[in-house]
Design an enzyme around this catalytic site. Structure first.
Site, short mmCIF file in Angstrom:
data_model
loop_
_atom_site.label_atom_id
_atom_site.label_comp_id
_atom_site.label_asym_id
_atom_site.label_seq_id
_atom_site.Cartn_x
_atom_site.Cartn_y
_atom_site.Cartn_z
CG ASN A 193 -1.94 1.13 1.19
OD1 ASN A 193 -2.38 1.54 0.12
ND2 ASN A 193 -2.31 1.63 2.36
CG ASP A 229 -1.51 -3.36 13.40
OD1 ASP A 229 -2.52 -3.52 14.13
OD2 ASP A 229 -0.44 -3.98 13.57
CG LEU A 230 -6.00 2.23 8.64
CD1 LEU A 230 -6.37 1.53 7.33
CD2 LEU A 230 -7.18 3.06 9.14
CG ASP A 231 -2.86 3.77 6.27
OD1 ASP A 231 -2.80 3.06 5.26
OD2 ASP A 231 -3.69 4.68 6.41
CD GLU A 232 -0.39 2.03 13.32
OE1 GLU A 232 -0.02 1.09 14.06
OE2 GLU A 232 -1.05 3.00 13.73
#
Length: 288
Positions: A193, A229-232
């Site tokens: 992403n 983990d969103l965007d992590e």
């Protein structure tokens, strides 16, 4: 070794044990394989060793079966997890995108010109806007609209398409949807992403306008593996550039999009060239 062919790529990781480099290089020497490039790293925190080798086989009849037969015993001695990649292998990549086209355009250009040694058999989107771009490149474009009510069915269709097209890597090229935990679990470790660096400070709509209002002095982008983990997820590549008082929100957006496309390209390139190892929540990246 001028005019050499594309190399085979050997990658491996194992616990930090004395003799790991010797086990690999001794095999290469005994097999008369010429090493073009070698990188290794011992992580003192995780106590794991990582190595990547590009090589030219010394035997014209060299095969994966030969390598496995000759190297398996040494690998087992060090509890080594290894992979061998043929020089002609082109990873099959699915691109997911919404309406922004800068990352998709960049990937398609680098694919078309040979800068990325991949195949792109499918593009998937929740909007119809970029279908003409896919058609110009001769790539099937699947428009899968999504709403909160249809999200499970839409993601199930994406999973089905990834299987039908034998996809090895998924690239979210500004796919503006939050993936469900189930989808994140399915894509863990094989999806990349890209997002701007203004998170978590400037969330939601118009983040560059928010950042401009606060007078930020840097904009950038982060490319990472997808996990729950969103965007992590584990970071593969990042980019950053300074901005000044004479630049307005539109300038920040333009500069940010340039950084996004280059950062995503670097992340995809590192992944397909087997330069990235996931090491817990972090990565080891042998960039060239």
């Amino acid at each position: 070794m001028s005019n050499k062919q594309k190399p085979w790529i050997f990658t491996a990781s194992c616990p930090s044990i004395v003799g790991t480099v010797d086990a690999v290089t001794r095999y290469m020497a005994n097999a008369k394989n010429y090493i073009d490039e070698i990188h290794s790293f011992d992580d003192k925190v995780s106590q794991r060793f990582f190595i990547r080798v590009e090589f030219q086989p010394g035997n014209s009849d060299f095969t994966e079966a030969m390598f496995e037969a000759d190297f398996t015993a040494s690998a087992a001695e060090f509890d080594m997890q290894w992979q061998l990649t043929r020089p002609e292998h082109r990873q099959r990549v699915a691109i997911l995108v919404s309406k922004y086209d800068h990352c998709l355009n960049d990937l398609l250009y680098r694919y078309r010109t040979g800068q990325l040694n991949i195949e792109i058999p499918v593009i998937i989107s929740n909007h119809p806007d970029l279908k003409p771009l896919a058609e110009w490149h001769g790539i099937p474009y699947h428009h899968l609209p999504i709403s909160s009510e249809t999200k499970p069915e839409q993601e199930a269709e994406i999973v089905k398409l990834l299987s039908e097209y034998d996809i090895e890597l998924v690239v979210l090229a500004r796919y503006m949807q939050v993936l469900s935990p189930k989808m994140c679990e399915h894509l863990d470790g094989w999806a990349i992403n890209i997002h701007h660096s203004l998170l978590p400070g400037f969330k939601g709509a118009r983040p560059y306008h928010q950042a401009w209002e606060k007078g930020v002095k840097m904009v950038g982008a982060t490319a990472h593996y997808v996990n729950n983990d969103l965007d992590e997820g584990p970071i593969i590549a990042q980019g950053i550039q300074p901005v000044g008082h004479a630049q307005y929100p539109e300038d920040l957006i333009s500069k940010g999009q340039d950084i996004e496309r280059v950062t995503l390209f670097n992340a995809v390139r590192h992944h397909i060239e087997k330069r990235v190892f996931i090491n817990g929540s972090r990565t080891v990246v042998f960039s060239n």
